[in-house]
Write an enzyme that holds these catalytic residues in place. Structure first.
Site, mmCIF file in Angstrom:
data_model
loop_
_atom_site.group_PDB
_atom_site.id
_atom_site.type_symbol
_atom_site.label_atom_id
_atom_site.label_comp_id
_atom_site.label_asym_id
_atom_site.label_seq_id
_atom_site.Cartn_x
_atom_site.Cartn_y
_atom_site.Cartn_z
ATOM 1 N N CYS A 95 0.822 -1.220 0.000
ATOM 2 C CA CYS A 95 0.000 0.000 0.000
ATOM 3 C C CYS A 95 0.851 1.263 0.000
ATOM 4 O O CYS A 95 1.963 1.270 0.516
ATOM 5 C CB CYS A 95 -0.887 0.012 1.227
ATOM 6 S SG CYS A 95 -1.919 -1.440 1.376
ATOM 7 N N ARG A 155 5.275 -0.031 -6.132
ATOM 8 C CA ARG A 155 5.258 -0.801 -4.883
ATOM 9 C C ARG A 155 4.331 -1.999 -4.956
ATOM 10 O O ARG A 155 4.383 -2.869 -4.081
ATOM 11 C CB ARG A 155 4.835 0.098 -3.722
ATOM 12 C CG ARG A 155 5.757 1.289 -3.535
ATOM 13 C CD ARG A 155 5.307 2.117 -2.371
ATOM 14 N NE ARG A 155 5.518 1.421 -1.115
ATOM 15 C CZ ARG A 155 6.632 1.496 -0.398
ATOM 16 N NH1 ARG A 155 7.624 2.229 -0.821
ATOM 17 N NH2 ARG A 155 6.758 0.846 0.730
ATOM 18 N N TRP A 158 -2.965 -2.705 -1.569
ATOM 19 C CA TRP A 158 -2.547 -4.079 -1.870
ATOM 20 C C TRP A 158 -3.335 -4.949 -0.899
ATOM 21 O O TRP A 158 -3.117 -4.870 0.310
ATOM 22 C CB TRP A 158 -1.046 -4.214 -1.652
ATOM 23 C CG TRP A 158 -0.446 -5.508 -2.071
ATOM 24 C CD1 TRP A 158 -0.041 -5.860 -3.332
ATOM 25 C CD2 TRP A 158 -0.123 -6.625 -1.223
ATOM 26 N NE1 TRP A 158 0.493 -7.124 -3.320
ATOM 27 C CE2 TRP A 158 0.461 -7.619 -2.041
ATOM 28 C CE3 TRP A 158 -0.279 -6.886 0.142
ATOM 29 C CZ2 TRP A 158 0.890 -8.837 -1.542
ATOM 30 C CZ3 TRP A 158 0.146 -8.109 0.635
ATOM 31 C CH2 TRP A 158 0.729 -9.065 -0.201
ATOM 32 N N ASN A 162 -1.976 2.271 5.819
ATOM 33 C CA ASN A 162 -1.064 1.170 5.478
ATOM 34 C C ASN A 162 -0.817 0.387 6.756
ATOM 35 O O ASN A 162 -0.684 0.987 7.822
ATOM 36 C CB ASN A 162 0.290 1.700 5.001
ATOM 37 C CG ASN A 162 0.221 2.333 3.632
ATOM 38 O OD1 ASN A 162 -0.821 2.341 3.004
ATOM 39 N ND2 ASN A 162 1.351 2.868 3.181
ATOM 40 N N GLY A 163 -0.701 -0.924 6.627
ATOM 41 C CA GLY A 163 -0.453 -1.755 7.812
ATOM 42 C C GLY A 163 -1.606 -2.716 8.029
ATOM 43 O O GLY A 163 -2.446 -2.901 7.142
ATOM 44 N N GLU A 179 18.703 -17.533 -6.153
ATOM 45 C CA GLU A 179 18.286 -16.204 -6.583
ATOM 46 C C GLU A 179 17.866 -16.218 -8.060
ATOM 47 O O GLU A 179 16.889 -15.571 -8.444
ATOM 48 C CB GLU A 179 19.415 -15.191 -6.328
ATOM 49 C CG GLU A 179 19.215 -13.801 -6.892
ATOM 50 C CD GLU A 179 17.832 -13.196 -6.638
ATOM 51 O OE1 GLU A 179 17.158 -13.585 -5.681
ATOM 52 O OE2 GLU A 179 17.415 -12.340 -7.445
ATOM 53 N N LYS A 219 14.200 -15.011 -9.307
ATOM 54 C CA LYS A 219 13.972 -13.923 -10.279
ATOM 55 C C LYS A 219 13.107 -14.436 -11.414
ATOM 56 O O LYS A 219 12.178 -13.767 -11.849
ATOM 57 C CB LYS A 219 15.337 -13.452 -10.808
ATOM 58 C CG LYS A 219 15.365 -12.071 -11.324
ATOM 59 C CD LYS A 219 15.650 -11.031 -10.242
ATOM 60 C CE LYS A 219 14.765 -11.127 -9.061
ATOM 61 N NZ LYS A 219 15.318 -10.639 -7.832
ATOM 62 N N GLU A 229 9.410 -14.990 -10.255
ATOM 63 C CA GLU A 229 8.712 -13.749 -9.886
ATOM 64 C C GLU A 229 8.097 -13.050 -11.082
ATOM 65 O O GLU A 229 6.992 -12.530 -11.001
ATOM 66 C CB GLU A 229 9.701 -12.746 -9.263
ATOM 67 C CG GLU A 229 9.916 -12.879 -7.793
ATOM 68 C CD GLU A 229 10.800 -11.759 -7.243
ATOM 69 O OE1 GLU A 229 11.916 -11.563 -7.759
ATOM 70 O OE2 GLU A 229 10.358 -11.071 -6.315
ATOM 71 N N HIS A 246 19.757 -37.366 -5.653
ATOM 72 C CA HIS A 246 19.021 -37.853 -4.480
ATOM 73 C C HIS A 246 17.514 -37.686 -4.642
ATOM 74 O O HIS A 246 16.773 -37.806 -3.667
ATOM 75 C CB HIS A 246 19.506 -37.137 -3.215
ATOM 76 C CG HIS A 246 20.940 -37.422 -2.895
ATOM 77 N ND1 HIS A 246 21.394 -38.663 -2.514
ATOM 78 C CD2 HIS A 246 22.030 -36.621 -2.951
ATOM 79 C CE1 HIS A 246 22.702 -38.623 -2.328
ATOM 80 N NE2 HIS A 246 23.114 -37.389 -2.587
ATOM 81 N N LYS A 267 6.682 -4.285 -3.790
ATOM 82 C CA LYS A 267 8.094 -3.938 -3.709
ATOM 83 C C LYS A 267 8.586 -3.994 -2.274
ATOM 84 O O LYS A 267 9.685 -4.456 -2.004
ATOM 85 C CB LYS A 267 8.308 -2.538 -4.282
ATOM 86 C CG LYS A 267 9.754 -2.084 -4.285
ATOM 87 C CD LYS A 267 10.594 -2.939 -5.212
ATOM 88 C CE LYS A 267 12.062 -2.602 -5.182
ATOM 89 N NZ LYS A 267 12.871 -3.682 -5.777
HETATM 90 C C1 AGP Z 1 13.174 -9.681 -4.816
HETATM 91 O O1 AGP Z 1 13.144 -9.722 -6.201
HETATM 92 C C2 AGP Z 1 11.888 -9.827 -4.170
HETATM 93 N N1 AGP Z 1 10.918 -8.923 -4.709
HETATM 94 C C3 AGP Z 1 11.811 -10.036 -2.674
HETATM 95 O O2 AGP Z 1 12.180 -11.356 -2.423
HETATM 96 C C4 AGP Z 1 12.630 -9.095 -1.763
HETATM 97 O O3 AGP Z 1 14.000 -9.318 -1.928
HETATM 98 C C5 AGP Z 1 12.205 -9.324 -0.299
HETATM 99 O O4 AGP Z 1 10.833 -9.057 -0.153
HETATM 100 C C6 AGP Z 1 12.998 -8.500 0.683
HETATM 101 O O5 AGP Z 1 12.841 -7.133 0.461
HETATM 102 P P1 AGP Z 1 13.812 -6.080 1.109
HETATM 103 O O6 AGP Z 1 15.160 -6.270 0.523
HETATM 104 O O7 AGP Z 1 13.213 -4.747 0.769
HETATM 105 O O8 AGP Z 1 13.808 -6.330 2.581
#
Ligand code: AGP
Length: 612
Positions: free
Chosen positions: A2, A27, A77, A103-104, A486, A490, A493, A509, A607
């Site tokens: 949000c 975001r 969101w 927000n929250g 990672e 990526k 996502e 395994h 984000k």
């Molecule tokens: C990364 O591509 C992701 N969107 C996500 O895993 C992110 O790294 C994670 O939410 C942590 O965010 P931060 O680095 O803002 O704490």
């Protein structure tokens, strides 16, 4: 997640709010809305417009004339209640007097809702936020000022919030409150702004006031005054933020993710400036607030982060073990707090976060501190909650990252870990010569990233092929395993394809059973002491009909173990994973482009994850 923006001043509020909301789009959100006060209209002292979908859908829904110079806006969101117009913010009290954006998460919202319902209040949404509007209106009806009404209302709330509240009867002000969700004020010339993220107001001012948990503030065109629950005034001063509108523009790139991947050579160069100490073969990290003597007393390092930051944390832990030879491991911050962790005074806790607002990571910081531990942060967002609460830290200086899928910030995190590992190493047994070796390796990274990016065309072709697979593996060993994790993250996502990471050694395994021509693998095969074993594993995949895209070093003889080969330049073995990760960013990016996905705003993701 949000986003909040608010305005009070001489301008018409609606365009300022819409522009601010557009800047918050990155975001992640599913609906948006604004409330604007117009004291000149006794029939309609306020207007609320909300829409499901994008900010442009909200814009289309706005009436041609939406007069008023005080307003609040929100991108939602969904947490409580589906994404829909009725659940979008602002929420309004039953008497129409109060408008709220939030927000929250309000943990006790169910109790509050049923109490309000018992009192005959008709609830018009499924959200937790709506209760705040009714609670504030109820307090106002007893004759309290807006400030006191907000203070009394939030006294009944358990949970986290950044709130901005309007009262149609005092249209020259916005009252805000913060607890656990970021909120700041923007100071203009005869006008004031409210925002959850500086990006929302950067076009108007670079002077911001960062509110702390427990702060309330009354915001008018002339300024603000902040206070606490106990009514004392708090002396919050404005600081200058280092953010420009240009940094939030695409600058000729089709997507922010592409722009951010390509910014890395320059941003890494900037990050390293002034931080390498050739004279002592170490790093200069004054912000850690730890002298060599303090650093020396730590016998263990625990890294905490979420998602990709956790994977980089694994990489960082292995750098620390390699260079400082002290035990180090990483754990998801989201799990850490809930297992009643044993906090050791001899352990250095390191949290890592791009946004500095990830709730799970922030709560991990507090858990460590509550139990007397020392916690430092590797954080990108300057002035963020985590940056302000840790005992010391290293700013990552990656600049703003807009794409939801993190790239350059992760590279900066891994370099931050290299600097930390070097610093810890040099107070333990890492020799001066080895320290200088790592420094030389770090200096080479910007140029080497540029070399990798120059091979983008070949990476795009490999990505296009991978994009047609319904599922794929990313495999790597030891230092290469976090790279694989990672890479898979990526890919999934932004392509919505199933991508799973395994340690290469684990394939036989179990997962090998899944290998077929329909399931390709991306294999991380650096030229290290495991290269032969990695090649053998790749051959085992090939023998079962699986394609292998190898990310490797020049000179590694792959033979028929790979169907395509992507080379990255060699650095020092401890730093190689930083470079091996770069091609995985472009693989994910180009696969998503080939599939026509919304690269910068992947579905369901935000984000900065400011709720637990
Ligand atoms: C990364 O591509 C992701 N969107 C996500 O895993 C992110 O790294 C994670 O939410 C942590 O965010 P931060 O680095 O803002 O704490």
């Amino acid at each position: 997640m949000c986003g909040i923006v608010g305005y009070v001043g001489p301008q018409q509020a609606a365009p300022v709010l819409v522009e601010g909301l557009t800047r918050l789009e990155y975001r992640g959100y599913d609906s948006a809305g604004v409330a604007v006060l117009n004291p000149r209209s006794s029939a309609n002292p306020s207007r609320v417009v909300r829409a499901q979908g994008r900010v442009r859908d909200l814009e289309a829904a706005l009436p041609a004339r939406l007069a008023g110079t005080t307003g609040i806006g929100h991108t939602r969101w969904a947490t409580h209640g589906e994404p829909s117009e009725r659940n979008a913010h602002p929420h309004t009290s039953a008497d129409g007097r109060v408008h709220v954006v939030h927000n929250g998460i309000i943990d006790n919202f169910a109790t509050l809702r049923s109490r309000l319902a018992d009192d005959g209040v008709e609830l018009t949404s499924d959200t937790d936020t709506e209760v705040v509007a009714h609670l504030v209106a109820r307090e106002l009806a007893t004759g309290l000022s807006l400030e006191d009404a907000v203070r009394t209302a939030v006294g009944q709330i358990v949970g986290t919030y950044a709130l901005a509240v309007l009262d149609t009867q005092t249209p020259e002000r916005i009252v805000v409150a913060r607890n656990g969700s970021p909120l700041l004020l923007g100071v203009g010339d005869g006008e004031m702004f409210v925002a959850s993220d500086p990006a929302a107001i950067v076009r108007h001012t670079s002077q911001v006031v960062l509110l702390d948990d427990g702060d309330f503030a009354t915001v008018t065109a002339d300024g603000f005054h902040s206070f606490t629950d106990g009514e004392e005034r708090t002396a919050r001063a404005a600081v200058t933020i280092d953010l420009t509108v240009e940094e939030l523009e695409l600058d000729g790139h089709e997507h922010f993710m592409h722009k951010e991947i390509h910014e890395q050579p320059e941003s890494v160069e900037r990050m390293l400036t002034g931080r390498l100490d050739d004279r002592f073969g170490t790093a200069k990290l004054a912000g850690l607030n730890l002298e060599p003597r303090d650093l020396r007393r730590f016998e263990r390092v625990k890294v905490l982060g979420c998602g990709s930051a956790y994977y980089v944390g694994q990489l960082g832990a292995s750098m620390i073990e390699d260079l400082a030879r002290i035990p180090a491991d990483a754990e998801p911050a989201s799990e850490f707090r809930y297992r009643n962790p044993i906090i050791e005074p001899s352990t250095l806790y390191v949290v890592v976060s791009q946004s500095g607002e990830t709730a799970d990571t922030l709560f991990a910081v507090r858990e460590v501190q509550r139990k007397g531990g020392t916690v430092v942060g590797l954080v990108n967002a300057v002035g963020s909650s985590i940056a302000r609460e840790v005992d010391g830290g290293v700013y990552l200086h990656a600049g703003p990252e807009v794409a939801v899928a993190s790239t350059k910030a992760l590279t900066h995190m891994s370099i931050g870990f290299a600097l930390l590992a070097l610093t810890l190493g040099r107070v333990h047994d890492l020799s001066f010569a080895d320290g200088r070796r790592i420094i030389a390796g770090l200096r080479a990274i910007p140029g080497q990233i540029a070399e990798i990016l120059a091979g983008e065309e070949a990476l795009a072709a490999a990505a296009k092929e991978l994009s047609t697979a319904p599922s794929l593996f990313f495999v790597g060993r030891v230092r290469g395993y976090p790279v694989a994790r990672e890479g898979a993250q990526k890919f999934k996502e932004i392509t919505y394809r199933h991508a799973e990471a395994y340690p290469t050694s684990e394939l036989k395994h179990g997962p090998l059973a899944l290998i077929s021509p329909e399931l390709p693998s991306v294999a991380i095969i650096p030229d290290d002491d495991l290269v032969e074993r990695n090649i053998t594993a790749a051959q085992e995949i090939r023998a079962r009909g699986g394609a292998v895209v190898a990310i490797t070093h020049p000179g590694v003889e792959l033979g028929d173990a790979a169907t395509s080969r992507i080379e990255v330049p060699r650095n020092e073995v401890e730093l190689d994973p930083i470079l091996l990760t770069i091609p995985t960013q472009l693989l994910g990016y180009h696969a998503a482009v080939a599939l026509g996905e919304d690269v910068d705003r992947p579905r369901n993701l935000a984000k900065s994850v400011t709720v637990e």
